[in-house]
Design an enzyme around this catalytic site. Sequence first.
Site: not given
Ligand code: PAY
Ligand code: ZN
Length: 308
Positions: A69, A72, A125, A194, A269
């Site tokens: 992402h 991040e 993202r 992440h 995270e």
């Molecule tokens: O595999 O890390 C994972 C699933 C959870 C993450 C996701 O892909 O949605 C959680 C989010 C992330 O790190 O991308 C959390 C962050 C804060 C967001 O963008 O919501």
């Molecule tokens: Zn992420």
Amino acid sequence: SRRALPLDWTRYWTLEEIHSWMESIAAENSNASIISVGTSYEGRNILGLKLNIGNVSGKKQIIFEGTIHAREWISGATVTWMLNELLTSTDPEVQQLAATYEWIIVPVLNVDGFVYTWTNDRFWRKTRRPTANLLCRGADPNRNWDNNFNRGGSSSNPCSDLYAGDYPFSEPETKQFSEFIANLTNLVGYFDFHAYGQLLMLPYGFTTEILENYDELYEIGTIALESLSAKFGTQYRIGSIANIIYIASGSSLDWLKYEFKTNVTYAYELRDQGRYGFALPADQIIDTAIETFESIKTILKEAQIRGI
Ligand code: PAY
Ligand code: ZN
């Protein structure tokens, strides 16, 4: 050839800096080599570094996946710090750990998105591939893997930040990385980084069910979080993706666990809990990396004790 820049972890690095830093490591170190995962939609190289102390074949392999992402940034910074630690630590315990495995380290998987966060939108993202909707680009590369594709916690709307993509592995970044992974013969561990939330997550994201060696990974992870918080007091929570954050289908972690039954499979995270969120100040990079690496050392030590 160009002289390597004198980089440290007091600021975030650009993609070019990360890549030239890895190239200089490979040039200077016979135990390290550049891996080319492939080419992004916009034609950038997706580079990683392979570290194999002593160049011994048949070692167990561990992957660090960084910056799937784009926004991040602490992910890639933590991953490069840990790579440097594996290479240069004078601590015999770390040196032993570094020599035990073959490390496959990709600080920035989503290269196009990452560059876009530097040039256009700090909070981007997704990838940057055009979609059926002319106004909206990019798929969520952590919903695009070919496992329970678009079955919850993702979107079919190209304008959504959770857009799963046109079809599984529609994004060249995830497709080529998955092919690279599928060709590995000795993969035992996968760590995906992440931000943010301070969570240590286990499979799965597509279901809240507790499957495979969840209990073992939970126990190991709980011990690892004690060593993480012992450094600076940072508090993490542990659980499966679906249970601790939300349902998410088509993630890399799910694909790895489902397809390969990779024994040691965790997604972090990293810091923080929302005060700065994605814009975590650079003066927190080093402490984030130090505490994270403590937990990784513990995970691998505990995994060895348990023979997994
Ligand atoms: O595999 O890390 C994972 C699933 C959870 C993450 C996701 O892909 O949605 C959680 C989010 C992330 O790190 O991308 C959390 C962050 C804060 C967001 O963008 O919501
Ligand atoms: Zn992420």
